[in-house]
Motif scaffolding. Structure first.
Motif, short mmCIF file in Angstrom:
data_model
loop_
_atom_site.label_atom_id
_atom_site.label_comp_id
_atom_site.label_asym_id
_atom_site.label_seq_id
_atom_site.Cartn_x
_atom_site.Cartn_y
_atom_site.Cartn_z
N THR A 10 45.54 4.96 -35.16
CA THR A 10 44.58 5.04 -35.74
C THR A 10 43.45 4.17 -34.57
O THR A 10 41.96 4.21 -34.76
CB THR A 10 43.56 5.13 -36.83
N ARG A 11 43.71 3.63 -32.89
CA ARG A 11 43.26 2.42 -32.36
C ARG A 11 43.17 4.24 -31.19
O ARG A 11 43.80 3.40 -30.17
CB ARG A 11 44.50 1.75 -32.52
N ARG A 12 42.55 4.93 -30.92
CA ARG A 12 42.35 5.63 -29.91
C ARG A 12 42.70 4.65 -28.68
O ARG A 12 42.91 5.05 -27.35
CB ARG A 12 41.10 6.36 -29.74
N GLU A 51 50.22 5.12 -24.33
CA GLU A 51 51.79 5.52 -24.01
C GLU A 51 51.71 7.08 -23.93
O GLU A 51 52.44 7.72 -22.14
CB GLU A 51 52.64 5.45 -24.81
N ILE A 52 50.36 7.79 -23.76
CA ILE A 52 50.43 9.57 -23.30
C ILE A 52 50.49 9.16 -22.62
O ILE A 52 50.05 9.43 -21.53
CB ILE A 52 49.74 10.07 -24.66
N ASP A 53 48.72 8.20 -22.65
CA ASP A 53 47.81 8.22 -21.80
C ASP A 53 48.73 7.70 -20.02
O ASP A 53 48.82 8.42 -19.20
CB ASP A 53 46.54 7.02 -21.71
N ALA A 99 54.30 15.11 -26.34
CA ALA A 99 53.67 14.63 -25.00
C ALA A 99 54.59 15.02 -24.45
O ALA A 99 53.89 15.38 -22.60
CB ALA A 99 53.10 13.87 -24.90
N ALA A 100 55.29 14.69 -24.55
CA ALA A 100 57.31 15.66 -23.48
C ALA A 100 57.35 16.96 -23.87
O ALA A 100 57.57 17.35 -22.67
CB ALA A 100 58.48 14.36 -24.22
#
Length: 246
Positions: A119-121, A129-131, A161-162
């Motif tokens: 919830t904390r974009r 971690e994705i970014d 994402a992987a």
């Protein structure tokens, strides 16, 4: 019927089948989920840590796997690992975790990817971690024979994402199911989804079920019920398995 009763019946697994569009608990006669494989050494479990990780996401499976060592003749090795340098990692609520081990998937039998920070974009957590891309790339390169990659809660988005959940049965926290599906996952409405070398679990407290299910699968039903007795906790919810639809 409680899943514990399935585990106690022999080595047949408590699992789920898809019936009339809903998941219903049933027992399988395959024995594949709770028959302990022969091991020459300990079960090696690595739990991946990052800033913003949900505390219960990482602590619950750590507790379950650590306790399971008391019920395994070969033992169990559990450790926190990070793709960065070993350091103090801060959880979502500020808890500090001294992570001493580097990412080394070749030295693990099970990798657990927790979630946190969904919830904390713009804050620490799965989005950061994705970014960054570091952890997703590490996960994408990790699969090999004999390794099970698992997640709980929004850790599934790191697997997505992987590219690890695309076209495969999986689950996540109820608030992130649409996102997981949009990223190509075949989302199942189950507490735990076991698709062989990919095992995912629902939100926050489901780390207990993830741990217990994998303990049953890797170490046997007696180990899982032993941990349940020790923790004074009975696993709940439905487990979806790939074999349940065959």
């Amino acid at each position: 019927m409680e899943r514990r009763h399935f585990l106690r019946r022999t080595t047949a697994a408590g699992a789920a089948t898809l019936a009339a569009g809903t998941l219903t608990a049933t027992s399988l006669n395959t024995g594949s989920a709770t028959a302990a494989p022969r091991r020459s050494g300990p079960l090696r479990v690595d739990i991946v840590m990052f800033d913003g990780v949900e505390e219960l996401n990482c602590v619950a499976p750590y507790e379950v796997f650590s306790a399971s060592a008391m019920h395994s003749p070969q033992g169990v090795r559990v450790r926190f690992v990070t793709t960065g340098r070993p350091r103090l990692i801060r959880g979502a609520y500020g808890t500090g975790f001294e992570v001493k081990h580097r990412w080394a998937p070749g030295d693990a039998d099970v990798i657990v990817v927790p979630g946190g920070g969904y919830t904390r974009r713009d804050g620490p957590g799965v989005w950061a971690e994705i970014d960054s891309g570091v952890l997703p790339r590490a996960l994408a390169a990790a699969p090999r024979a004999g390794l099970t990659i698992s997640s709980l809660c929004t850790g599934s988005l790191l697997l997505a994402a992987a590219g690890l959940t695309k076209g495969r049965p999986c689950t996540t926290h109820h608030g992130a199911k649409a996102e997981l599906e949009a990223r190509g996952g075949v989302v199942k409405n189950a507490r735990v989804v076991d698709d062989g070398d990919l095992v995912t679990a629902g939100g926050i407290t489901s780390g207990l079920e993830l741990g217990l299910w994998l303990v049953a699968r890797e170490l046997g039903a007696d180990a899982a019920t032993g941990v349940e007795n020790m923790l004074e906790y009975e696993a709940r919810g439905t487990v979806w398995t790939a074999s349940s639809t065959s």
